[in-house]
Design a protein around this motif. Structure first.
Motif, PDB file in Angstrom:
ATOM      1  N   TYR A   1      -3.952   7.683   2.714  1.00  0.00           N
ATOM      2  CA  TYR A   1      -4.115   6.356   3.306  1.00  0.00           C
ATOM      3  C   TYR A   1      -5.511   6.233   3.898  1.00  0.00           C
TER       4      TYR A   1
ATOM      5  N   ARG B   1       0.853   4.121  -2.859  1.00  0.00           N
ATOM      6  CA  ARG B   1       0.532   5.514  -2.519  1.00  0.00           C
ATOM      7  C   ARG B   1       1.698   6.439  -2.848  1.00  0.00           C
TER       8      ARG B   1
ATOM      9  N   ALA C   1      -5.264   2.015   7.750  1.00  0.00           N
ATOM     10  CA  ALA C   1      -3.869   1.926   7.304  1.00  0.00           C
ATOM     11  C   ALA C   1      -3.061   3.104   7.831  1.00  0.00           C
ATOM     12  N   ARG C   2      -3.681   4.258   7.909  1.00  0.00           N
ATOM     13  CA  ARG C   2      -2.995   5.438   8.448  1.00  0.00           C
ATOM     14  C   ARG C   2      -2.634   5.214   9.914  1.00  0.00           C
TER      15      ARG C   2
ATOM     16  N   LEU D   1       0.835  -1.196   0.000  1.00  0.00           N
ATOM     17  CA  LEU D   1       0.000   0.000   0.000  1.00  0.00           C
ATOM     18  C   LEU D   1       0.871   1.248   0.000  1.00  0.00           C
ATOM     19  N   ALA D   2       1.903   1.257   0.820  1.00  0.00           N
ATOM     20  CA  ALA D   2       2.812   2.406   0.887  1.00  0.00           C
ATOM     21  C   ALA D   2       3.491   2.632  -0.464  1.00  0.00           C
TER      22      ALA D   2
END
Length: 107
Positions: A70, A49, A74-75, A45-46
């Motif tokens: 995010y 993004r 997830a944040r 995901l990181a």
């Protein structure tokens, strides 16, 4: 040191992966160089993004961005990762930790 946007993306991605690795080893007891399935998803995901970040040229850190990309869960997980791995970065990569500290003080 002046970086292109692509260099900045790559540096951020390396740092985030390193921090997720530190967190996963410490919290989930995974072997060095491996991630548990949850941390692997967070790293993916990181990466996604970071690759699509429209503010990469002007932002310093995702935590300082006025428009976080995010999802809320997830944040929160990423904040936990940063809180855990941040202080430990002095042992794993002192140069990166010092660069981060200098950038933080410039804010």
């Amino acid at each position: 040191m002046i970086q292109t946007v692509e260099q900045k993306r790559q540096a951020e991605l390396i740092l985030v992966r390193q921090m997720i690795g530190i967190y996963c080893r410490g919290r989930h007891k995974t072997p060095t160089g491996q991630l548990c399935p949850d941390c692997a998803r967070l790293a993916q995901l990181a990466a996604a993004r970071t690759a699509r970040c429209p503010r990469m040229a002007e932002k310093t850190f995702c935590s300082a961005c006025p428009h976080p990309c995010y999802p809320p869960q997830a944040r929160q997980t990423m904040q936990d990762v940063m809180r855990y791995a941040g202080p430990r970065m002095l042992l794993h990569d002192p140069a990166a930790a010092l660069r981060h500290l200098i950038q933080t003080k410039k804010l």
